[in-house]
Design a protein around this motif. Structure first.
Motif, PDB file in Angstrom:
ATOM      1  N   THR A  19       6.615  22.104  88.269  1.00 18.53           N
ATOM      2  CA  THR A  19       7.554  21.537  89.243  1.00 18.53           C
ATOM      3  C   THR A  19       9.005  21.608  88.779  1.00 18.53           C
ATOM      4  O   THR A  19       9.898  22.008  89.545  1.00 18.53           O
ATOM      5  N   TRP A  20       9.260  21.248  87.521  1.00 21.21           N
ATOM      6  CA  TRP A  20      10.621  21.028  87.062  1.00 21.21           C
ATOM      7  C   TRP A  20      11.181  22.127  86.153  1.00 21.21           C
ATOM      8  O   TRP A  20      12.403  22.214  85.987  1.00 21.21           O
ATOM      9  N   LEU A  21      10.310  22.934  85.559  1.00 15.74           N
ATOM     10  CA  LEU A  21      10.797  23.957  84.631  1.00 15.74           C
ATOM     11  C   LEU A  21      10.675  25.379  85.169  1.00 15.74           C
ATOM     12  O   LEU A  21      11.628  26.158  85.093  1.00 15.74           O
ATOM     13  N   GLU A  22       9.519  25.721  85.688  1.00 15.84           N
ATOM     14  CA  GLU A  22       9.275  27.106  86.086  1.00 15.84           C
ATOM     15  C   GLU A  22      10.324  27.650  87.072  1.00 15.84           C
ATOM     16  O   GLU A  22      10.769  28.799  86.918  1.00 15.84           O
ATOM     17  N   PRO A  23      10.755  26.879  88.061  1.00 15.33           N
ATOM     18  CA  PRO A  23      11.767  27.433  88.988  1.00 15.33           C
ATOM     19  C   PRO A  23      13.130  27.678  88.329  1.00 15.33           C
ATOM     20  O   PRO A  23      13.987  28.332  88.932  1.00 15.33           O
ATOM     21  N   HIS A  24      13.318  27.162  87.117  1.00 16.78           N
ATOM     22  CA  HIS A  24      14.623  27.245  86.448  1.00 16.78           C
ATOM     23  C   HIS A  24      14.513  27.954  85.095  1.00 16.78           C
ATOM     24  O   HIS A  24      15.335  27.729  84.212  1.00 16.78           O
ATOM     25  N   ARG A  25      13.535  28.816  84.961  1.00 18.10           N
ATOM     26  CA  ARG A  25      13.278  29.460  83.672  1.00 18.10           C
ATOM     27  C   ARG A  25      14.515  30.204  83.145  1.00 18.10           C
ATOM     28  O   ARG A  25      14.848  30.111  81.962  1.00 18.10           O
ATOM     29  N   GLU A  26      15.188  30.935  84.000  1.00 16.78           N
ATOM     30  CA  GLU A  26      16.304  31.755  83.531  1.00 16.78           C
ATOM     31  C   GLU A  26      17.452  30.908  82.999  1.00 16.78           C
ATOM     32  O   GLU A  26      18.030  31.214  81.944  1.00 16.78           O
ATOM     33  N   VAL A  27      17.804  29.831  83.699  1.00 18.83           N
ATOM     34  CA  VAL A  27      18.923  29.002  83.227  1.00 18.83           C
ATOM     35  C   VAL A  27      18.509  28.167  82.020  1.00 18.83           C
ATOM     36  O   VAL A  27      19.348  27.841  81.169  1.00 18.83           O
ATOM     37  N   LEU A  28      17.236  27.826  81.916  1.00 18.73           N
ATOM     38  CA  LEU A  28      16.761  27.121  80.730  1.00 18.73           C
ATOM     39  C   LEU A  28      16.786  28.037  79.512  1.00 18.73           C
ATOM     40  O   LEU A  28      17.141  27.614  78.404  1.00 18.73           O
ATOM     41  N   MET A  29      16.433  29.294  79.700  1.00 19.40           N
ATOM     42  CA  MET A  29      16.542  30.264  78.613  1.00 19.40           C
ATOM     43  C   MET A  29      18.000  30.375  78.161  1.00 19.40           C
ATOM     44  O   MET A  29      18.298  30.423  76.960  1.00 19.40           O
ATOM     45  N   ARG A  30      18.902  30.391  79.125  1.00 22.04           N
ATOM     46  CA  ARG A  30      20.320  30.486  78.791  1.00 22.04           C
ATOM     47  C   ARG A  30      20.792  29.239  78.037  1.00 22.04           C
ATOM     48  O   ARG A  30      21.590  29.334  77.095  1.00 22.04           O
ATOM     49  N   LEU A  31      20.291  28.075  78.431  1.00 23.60           N
ATOM     50  CA  LEU A  31      20.631  26.831  77.734  1.00 23.60           C
ATOM     51  C   LEU A  31      20.233  26.896  76.268  1.00 23.60           C
ATOM     52  O   LEU A  31      21.043  26.602  75.375  1.00 23.60           O
ATOM     53  N   TRP A  32      18.989  27.292  75.999  1.00 21.91           N
ATOM     54  CA  TRP A  32      18.509  27.303  74.619  1.00 21.91           C
ATOM     55  C   TRP A  32      19.174  28.421  73.817  1.00 21.91           C
ATOM     56  O   TRP A  32      19.323  28.300  72.598  1.00 21.91           O
ATOM     57  N   GLN A  33      19.600  29.480  74.476  1.00 22.56           N
ATOM     58  CA  GLN A  33      20.357  30.507  73.771  1.00 22.56           C
ATOM     59  C   GLN A  33      21.718  29.949  73.330  1.00 22.56           C
ATOM     60  O   GLN A  33      22.201  30.250  72.224  1.00 22.56           O
ATOM     61  N   CYS A  34      22.333  29.126  74.168  1.00 23.54           N
ATOM     62  CA  CYS A  34      23.590  28.487  73.783  1.00 23.54           C
ATOM     63  C   CYS A  34      23.387  27.518  72.628  1.00 23.54           C
ATOM     64  O   CYS A  34      24.238  27.418  71.729  1.00 23.54           O
ATOM     65  N   VAL A  35      22.269  26.800  72.650  1.00 25.00           N
ATOM     66  CA  VAL A  35      21.940  25.915  71.528  1.00 25.00           C
ATOM     67  C   VAL A  35      21.831  26.728  70.247  1.00 25.00           C
ATOM     68  O   VAL A  35      22.391  26.366  69.201  1.00 25.00           O
ATOM     69  N   ARG A  36      21.119  27.842  70.320  1.00 23.34           N
ATOM     70  CA  ARG A  36      20.939  28.680  69.136  1.00 23.34           C
ATOM     71  C   ARG A  36      22.283  29.225  68.641  1.00 23.34           C
ATOM     72  O   ARG A  36      22.528  29.288  67.418  1.00 23.34           O
ATOM     73  N   THR A  37      23.150  29.608  69.542  1.00 19.48           N
ATOM     74  CA  THR A  37      24.460  30.124  69.141  1.00 19.48           C
ATOM     75  C   THR A  37      25.239  29.076  68.353  1.00 19.48           C
ATOM     76  O   THR A  37      25.883  29.383  67.342  1.00 19.48           O
ATOM     77  N   GLU A  38      25.173  27.821  68.795  1.00 14.25           N
ATOM     78  CA  GLU A  38      25.876  26.752  68.092  1.00 14.25           C
ATOM     79  C   GLU A  38      25.238  26.479  66.730  1.00 14.25           C
ATOM     80  O   GLU A  38      25.938  26.254  65.738  1.00 14.25           O
ATOM     81  N   VAL A  39      23.903  26.518  66.667  1.00  7.51           N
ATOM     82  CA  VAL A  39      23.216  26.329  65.388  1.00  7.51           C
ATOM     83  C   VAL A  39      23.590  27.452  64.422  1.00  7.51           C
ATOM     84  O   VAL A  39      23.843  27.215  63.232  1.00  7.51           O
ATOM     85  N   ALA A  87      24.011  27.850  81.847  1.00  9.21           N
ATOM     86  CA  ALA A  87      23.443  26.980  80.819  1.00  9.21           C
ATOM     87  C   ALA A  87      23.549  25.512  81.230  1.00  9.21           C
ATOM     88  O   ALA A  87      22.644  24.709  80.958  1.00  9.21           O
ATOM     89  N   ALA A  88      24.640  25.148  81.898  1.00  2.00           N
ATOM     90  CA  ALA A  88      24.801  23.777  82.377  1.00  2.00           C
ATOM     91  C   ALA A  88      23.723  23.439  83.410  1.00  2.00           C
ATOM     92  O   ALA A  88      23.179  22.326  83.427  1.00  2.00           O
ATOM     93  N   LEU A  89      23.403  24.398  84.258  1.00  2.00           N
ATOM     94  CA  LEU A  89      22.309  24.187  85.214  1.00  2.00           C
ATOM     95  C   LEU A  89      20.978  24.020  84.481  1.00  2.00           C
ATOM     96  O   LEU A  89      20.125  23.238  84.899  1.00  2.00           O
ATOM     97  N   GLY A  90      20.800  24.753  83.384  1.00  2.00           N
ATOM     98  CA  GLY A  90      19.604  24.602  82.585  1.00  2.00           C
ATOM     99  C   GLY A  90      19.511  23.219  81.974  1.00  2.00           C
ATOM    100  O   GLY A  90      18.425  22.618  81.931  1.00  2.00           O
TER     101      GLY A  90
END
Length: 298
Positions: A19-39, A87-90
């Motif tokens: 319900t809450w993740l699958e429709p937003h997979r692409e922006v969630l991937m982008r969010l975690w990529q931004c997290v990784r960039t900061e790490v 990423a903000a949408l994610g």
């Protein structure tokens, strides 16, 4: 459920994910990529080399811990710092998922019977933010159905030792040298570029061993031996009795300690666990001096 234990996702988590993740997979991937960039920005400067290997190789744990700490800080503030729009949408999608009862938890185990892996269970997803820590040619972030990930819980210390020797390219010995610690930390690893260390210090293996009354530790301590050269190397830094160091008769003492601790109910004692961890850390700090005191094995 043990700390960091990989488990098949529940039907509730599967439904929440759909319900809450699958429709937003692409922006969630982008969010975690931004997290990784900061790490990467922080950790790459702090620890550019580990065990002789350049970042990010071998730093799965550090990257995963950094990502979780960063995300928890953002969630506590109920907002992420300035992010690209996708990423903000994610981040918004992740917050809605968690508010609805979704789960984000750290997991650790064996991946495809080849190496250890730190990752996350995000609902029914497997989320790896350090996917390139073994092979830098791989994408940094990976999202899969958890059932397709191949991540399983470590069964015992025998399996840990087998995977560690193959994955780390090192040697694993029974801890017959620090018998008072052996019921909690029954292995001694020797890895090029890192040296000698007591094992295993993660929450999952400690909890697994204590749940079984130190029997997994006793099983691995009953086999094998520590090479004489290793005893001498450690003896160059530790005096007999120091931090529980016993260069002889250690196996008998270690096996006896497993039985004694179980009879005393120490597996249920938080005080015993905390004291053992403190001593484990003290021993490993001193073991870091071993190769400075004597040339490594050829």
């Amino acid at each position: 459920m043990l700390p960091q234990e990989p488990r098949a996702p529940s039907p509730d988590q599967q439904a929440l994910t759909a319900t809450w993740l699958e429709p937003h997979r692409e922006v969630l991937m982008r969010l975690w990529q931004c997290v990784r960039t900061e790490v990467d920005r922080i950790l790459g400067a702090k620890q550019p080399i580990k065990g002789g290997k350049p970042y990010p190789l071998g730093q799965c744990l550090e990257i995963s811990q950094g990502a979780l700490q960063l995300m928890r800080a953002w969630l506590k503030q109920d907002q992420a710092p300035s992010l690209p729009r996708d990423a903000a949408l994610g981040f918004e999608a992740l917050c809605r998922f968690l508010t609805a009862g979704g789960s984000l938890r750290s997991v650790w185990g064996v991946l495809r019977d080849r190496y250890f892996q730190n990752a996350f269970q995000l609902g029914s997803w497997y989320l790896d933010v350090a996917n390139d820590s073994v092979d830098p040619a791989k994408p940094q972030v990976e999202i899969l159905p958890f059932s397709a990930s191949g991540l399983v819980a470590v069964a015992d210390f025998h399996q840990f030792a087998r995977i560690a020797e193959s994955y780390w390219g090192g040697r694993i010995y029974p801890n017959h040298l620090f018998p008072s610690l052996a019921p909690d930390f029954p292995l001694l690893s020797e890895v090029d570029g890192i040296g000698l260390r007591l094992q295993v210090g993660n929450d999952y293996m400690i909890a697994l061993n204590r749940r079984e009354g130190f029997r997994p530790a006793r099983a691995v301590l009953a086999r094998g031996a520590v090479p004489e050269a290793v005893r001498h190397r450690i003896g160059a830094v530790f005096a007999e009795g120091e931090l529980g160091f016993h260069p002889t008769q250690g196996q008998a003492l270690a096996l006896n300690a497993c039985a004694t601790y179980r009879e005393q109910g120490r597996q249920a004692s938080t005080e015993h666990r905390d004291a053992a961890v403190r001593q484990y850390l003290a021993v490993n700090r001193r073991l870091a001096e071993v190769d400075k005191a004597k040339a490594p094995l050829q």
